[in-house]
Design a protein around this motif. Sequence first.
Motif, PDB file in Angstrom:
ATOM      1  N   SER A   1      10.111 -11.789   7.388  1.00  0.00           N
ATOM      2  CA  SER A   1      11.223 -12.233   8.233  1.00  0.00           C
ATOM      3  C   SER A   1      11.613 -11.146   9.229  1.00  0.00           C
ATOM      4  CB  SER A   1      12.435 -12.597   7.370  1.00  0.00           C
ATOM      5  OG  SER A   1      12.911 -11.461   6.679  1.00  0.00           O
ATOM      6  N   THR A   2      11.123  -9.932   9.016  1.00  0.00           N
ATOM      7  CA  THR A   2      11.452  -8.799   9.880  1.00  0.00           C
ATOM      8  C   THR A   2      10.257  -8.374  10.725  1.00  0.00           C
ATOM      9  OG1 THR A   2      12.991  -8.027   8.181  1.00  0.00           O
ATOM     10  CG2 THR A   2      12.401  -6.462   9.911  1.00  0.00           C
ATOM     11  N   LEU A   3       9.097  -8.233  10.088  1.00  0.00           N
ATOM     12  CA  LEU A   3       7.868  -7.858  10.780  1.00  0.00           C
ATOM     13  C   LEU A   3       6.935  -9.061  10.856  1.00  0.00           C
ATOM     14  CD1 LEU A   3       6.963  -4.448   9.062  1.00  0.00           C
ATOM     15  CD2 LEU A   3       8.143  -4.767  11.239  1.00  0.00           C
ATOM     16  N   GLU A   4       6.130  -9.108  11.905  1.00  0.00           N
ATOM     17  CA  GLU A   4       5.086 -10.120  11.948  1.00  0.00           C
ATOM     18  C   GLU A   4       4.116  -9.857  10.802  1.00  0.00           C
ATOM     19  OE1 GLU A   4       3.614 -11.289  16.006  1.00  0.00           O
ATOM     20  OE2 GLU A   4       4.671  -9.445  16.558  1.00  0.00           O
ATOM     21  N   GLN A   5       3.563 -10.932  10.252  1.00  0.00           N
ATOM     22  CA  GLN A   5       2.720 -10.794   9.067  1.00  0.00           C
ATOM     23  C   GLN A   5       1.552  -9.847   9.303  1.00  0.00           C
ATOM     24  OE1 GLN A   5       1.310 -14.474   7.399  1.00  0.00           O
ATOM     25  NE2 GLN A   5       0.138 -13.472   5.784  1.00  0.00           N
ATOM     26  N   TRP A   6       0.895  -9.965  10.453  1.00  0.00           N
ATOM     27  CA  TRP A   6      -0.266  -9.114  10.717  1.00  0.00           C
ATOM     28  C   TRP A   6       0.128  -7.638  10.758  1.00  0.00           C
ATOM     29  CZ3 TRP A   6      -0.697  -5.705  14.733  1.00  0.00           C
ATOM     30  CH2 TRP A   6       0.190  -5.862  15.809  1.00  0.00           C
ATOM     31  N   MET A   7       1.355  -7.358  11.250  1.00  0.00           N
ATOM     32  CA  MET A   7       1.797  -5.969  11.318  1.00  0.00           C
ATOM     33  C   MET A   7       2.092  -5.424   9.925  1.00  0.00           C
ATOM     34  SD  MET A   7       2.351  -3.216  12.919  1.00  0.00           S
ATOM     35  CE  MET A   7       2.339  -3.611  14.672  1.00  0.00           C
ATOM     36  N   ALA A   8       2.726  -6.248   9.078  1.00  0.00           N
ATOM     37  CA  ALA A   8       3.011  -5.812   7.710  1.00  0.00           C
ATOM     38  C   ALA A   8       1.716  -5.513   6.957  1.00  0.00           C
ATOM     39  CB  ALA A   8       3.823  -6.879   6.978  1.00  0.00           C
ATOM     40  N   VAL A   9       0.726  -6.391   7.115  1.00  0.00           N
ATOM     41  CA  VAL A   9      -0.574  -6.184   6.457  1.00  0.00           C
ATOM     42  C   VAL A   9      -1.250  -4.928   7.003  1.00  0.00           C
ATOM     43  CG1 VAL A   9      -2.901  -7.125   6.151  1.00  0.00           C
ATOM     44  CG2 VAL A   9      -0.909  -8.625   5.933  1.00  0.00           C
ATOM     45  N   THR A  10      -1.183  -4.749   8.316  1.00  0.00           N
ATOM     46  CA  THR A  10      -1.837  -3.601   8.945  1.00  0.00           C
ATOM     47  C   THR A  10      -1.212  -2.286   8.488  1.00  0.00           C
ATOM     48  OG1 THR A  10      -2.463  -4.902  10.893  1.00  0.00           O
ATOM     49  CG2 THR A  10      -2.406  -2.516  11.147  1.00  0.00           C
ATOM     50  N   ILE A  11       0.118  -2.226   8.457  1.00  0.00           N
ATOM     51  CA  ILE A  11       0.780  -1.000   7.999  1.00  0.00           C
ATOM     52  C   ILE A  11       0.443  -0.736   6.533  1.00  0.00           C
ATOM     53  CG2 ILE A  11       3.010   0.085   7.519  1.00  0.00           C
ATOM     54  CD1 ILE A  11       4.115  -1.264  10.007  1.00  0.00           C
ATOM     55  N   ASN A  12       0.408  -1.801   5.735  1.00  0.00           N
ATOM     56  CA  ASN A  12       0.066  -1.645   4.323  1.00  0.00           C
ATOM     57  C   ASN A  12      -1.338  -1.065   4.159  1.00  0.00           C
ATOM     58  OD1 ASN A  12      -0.382  -1.894   1.550  1.00  0.00           O
ATOM     59  ND2 ASN A  12      -0.639  -4.105   1.624  1.00  0.00           N
ATOM     60  N   LEU A  13      -2.320  -1.665   4.832  1.00  0.00           N
ATOM     61  CA  LEU A  13      -3.707  -1.238   4.633  1.00  0.00           C
ATOM     62  C   LEU A  13      -4.015   0.091   5.314  1.00  0.00           C
ATOM     63  CD1 LEU A  13      -5.714  -4.583   4.723  1.00  0.00           C
ATOM     64  CD2 LEU A  13      -4.698  -3.374   2.795  1.00  0.00           C
ATOM     65  N   ALA A  14      -3.384   0.342   6.451  1.00  0.00           N
ATOM     66  CA  ALA A  14      -3.541   1.664   7.073  1.00  0.00           C
ATOM     67  C   ALA A  14      -2.948   2.727   6.152  1.00  0.00           C
ATOM     68  CB  ALA A  14      -2.860   1.695   8.437  1.00  0.00           C
ATOM     69  N   GLY A  15      -1.799   2.405   5.560  1.00  0.00           N
ATOM     70  CA  GLY A  15      -1.195   3.332   4.607  1.00  0.00           C
ATOM     71  C   GLY A  15      -2.046   3.517   3.366  1.00  0.00           C
ATOM     72  N   LYS A  16      -2.685   2.448   2.944  1.00  0.00           N
ATOM     73  CA  LYS A  16      -3.553   2.524   1.765  1.00  0.00           C
ATOM     74  C   LYS A  16      -4.731   3.456   2.006  1.00  0.00           C
ATOM     75  CE  LYS A  16      -5.697  -0.582  -1.621  1.00  0.00           C
ATOM     76  NZ  LYS A  16      -5.971  -2.010  -1.940  1.00  0.00           N
TER      77      LYS A  16
ATOM     78  N   ARG B   1     -14.817   0.000   5.092  1.00  0.00           N
ATOM     79  CA  ARG B   1     -14.574  -1.379   5.531  1.00  0.00           C
ATOM     80  C   ARG B   1     -13.205  -1.507   6.194  1.00  0.00           C
ATOM     81  NH1 ARG B   1     -14.491  -7.063   2.010  1.00  0.00           N
ATOM     82  NH2 ARG B   1     -13.792  -8.339   3.782  1.00  0.00           N
ATOM     83  N   THR B   2     -12.188  -0.896   5.589  1.00  0.00           N
ATOM     84  CA  THR B   2     -10.844  -0.992   6.147  1.00  0.00           C
ATOM     85  C   THR B   2     -10.752  -0.286   7.488  1.00  0.00           C
ATOM     86  OG1 THR B   2      -9.944  -1.060   3.895  1.00  0.00           O
ATOM     87  CG2 THR B   2      -8.392  -0.623   5.674  1.00  0.00           C
ATOM     88  N   LEU B   3     -11.420   0.851   7.615  1.00  0.00           N
ATOM     89  CA  LEU B   3     -11.423   1.568   8.888  1.00  0.00           C
ATOM     90  C   LEU B   3     -12.041   0.702   9.984  1.00  0.00           C
ATOM     91  CD1 LEU B   3     -10.900   4.114  10.530  1.00  0.00           C
ATOM     92  CD2 LEU B   3     -13.059   5.055   9.666  1.00  0.00           C
ATOM     93  N   ALA B   4     -13.145   0.056   9.662  1.00  0.00           N
ATOM     94  CA  ALA B   4     -13.774  -0.848  10.631  1.00  0.00           C
ATOM     95  C   ALA B   4     -12.853  -2.018  10.958  1.00  0.00           C
ATOM     96  CB  ALA B   4     -15.107  -1.354  10.081  1.00  0.00           C
ATOM     97  N   GLY B   5     -12.152  -2.526   9.939  1.00  0.00           N
ATOM     98  CA  GLY B   5     -11.236  -3.643  10.142  1.00  0.00           C
ATOM     99  C   GLY B   5     -10.034  -3.277  10.987  1.00  0.00           C
ATOM    100  N   LEU B   6      -9.534  -2.069  10.814  1.00  0.00           N
ATOM    101  CA  LEU B   6      -8.417  -1.613  11.641  1.00  0.00           C
ATOM    102  C   LEU B   6      -8.835  -1.526  13.109  1.00  0.00           C
ATOM    103  CD1 LEU B   6      -7.012   1.167   9.291  1.00  0.00           C
ATOM    104  CD2 LEU B   6      -5.795  -0.910   9.961  1.00  0.00           C
ATOM    105  N   LEU B   7     -10.073  -1.159  13.331  1.00  0.00           N
ATOM    106  CA  LEU B   7     -10.580  -1.067  14.701  1.00  0.00           C
ATOM    107  C   LEU B   7     -10.874  -2.444  15.296  1.00  0.00           C
ATOM    108  CD1 LEU B   7     -12.945   2.004  14.376  1.00  0.00           C
ATOM    109  CD2 LEU B   7     -11.188   1.749  16.153  1.00  0.00           C
ATOM    110  N   ASP B   8     -11.665  -3.227  14.594  1.00  0.00           N
ATOM    111  CA  ASP B   8     -12.226  -4.441  15.199  1.00  0.00           C
ATOM    112  C   ASP B   8     -11.885  -5.732  14.467  1.00  0.00           C
ATOM    113  OD1 ASP B   8     -13.518  -2.905  17.212  1.00  0.00           O
ATOM    114  OD2 ASP B   8     -15.062  -2.360  15.758  1.00  0.00           O
ATOM    115  N   GLY B   9     -11.093  -5.628  13.411  1.00  0.00           N
ATOM    116  CA  GLY B   9     -10.652  -6.819  12.702  1.00  0.00           C
ATOM    117  C   GLY B   9     -11.493  -7.127  11.475  1.00  0.00           C
TER     118      GLY B   9
END
Length: 287
Positions: free
Chosen positions: A158-173, A210-218
């Motif tokens: 309700s505060t962040l867009e879903q893709w942003m919440a997922v991205t911050i989570n996985l980048a943090g991971k 895999r996550t690094l590639a996903g952060l770059l290109d999805g």
Amino acid sequence: MMTRKRRFIPTLVISFCLSLAACGGGVTKQEMGVIMDLAGKQRMFTQKMTKEILLIAKGINVAENKKKLRQTAILFNKTLIGLFDGDSELGLVKVENPHIVQQLNKVADLWREFRNNVDAVLRGNTSIAVLKKTAQQNLSLLKEMNRAVKMYERGSHSTLEQWMAVTINLAGKQRMLTQKMTKERLLVTIGIEPAKNQAELKRTVSLFERTLAGLLDGDAELGLPGTKNTLIREQLMRVKKRWNEYKPIVTKSKLSQAELEKAAQINIPLLKEMNEVVQMYKGHSSQ
């Protein structure tokens, strides 16, 4: 050591809170970005402390790693309290979601147990018994902290867009994975469940890549849309450059003491570069 008493959470919650905004009196995008960042960073601290314990046990920069271990433990404890009650210095606001509070209580209980290992090592006890407890208990602490982060992620929509919440989570991971793979490499070298930890190391390396590639290109399966932001892409490429330096060392079948020391040195710049990515996403999320 943390002295907080366990909070009572009713078994039945009459009014189920669907979002952090609803339960916490209205969390802003900036506040949610900080929560996601620091809750996610707690996962990394569980692995960093374990890594530091193992480096001390291996006789690698003992005084320096004892200092780092003490600092990491203090920050983990401070952040955990801040997630419960808020912390203006850390930029954390108190979130009232009862399900998250209940989950954080699980983390607090496990932290009390794990902290005994930290204290033992700081007193000079690096016996195999302490190391085995550390190897076992850090995973439970990591698992429950990760569950808390996922709850924050789901509640943040309700505060962040879903893709942003997922991205911050996985980048943090990714920050956590830099420390986890170093920990696993050390466990293999020390001889604590070497086959199991070698297999875990292989999985950790694969997930990081895999996550690094996903952060770059999805990566649709991971829920990552990738990024076209030039500055973020440039920073991710810095991470990739550090990773290309680190991977050949951490994945080597056998490491000398000198190579272990080099691995311990290189993984910190990798962590810092990955943390910078998280800060960039966090800043972007508040706009």
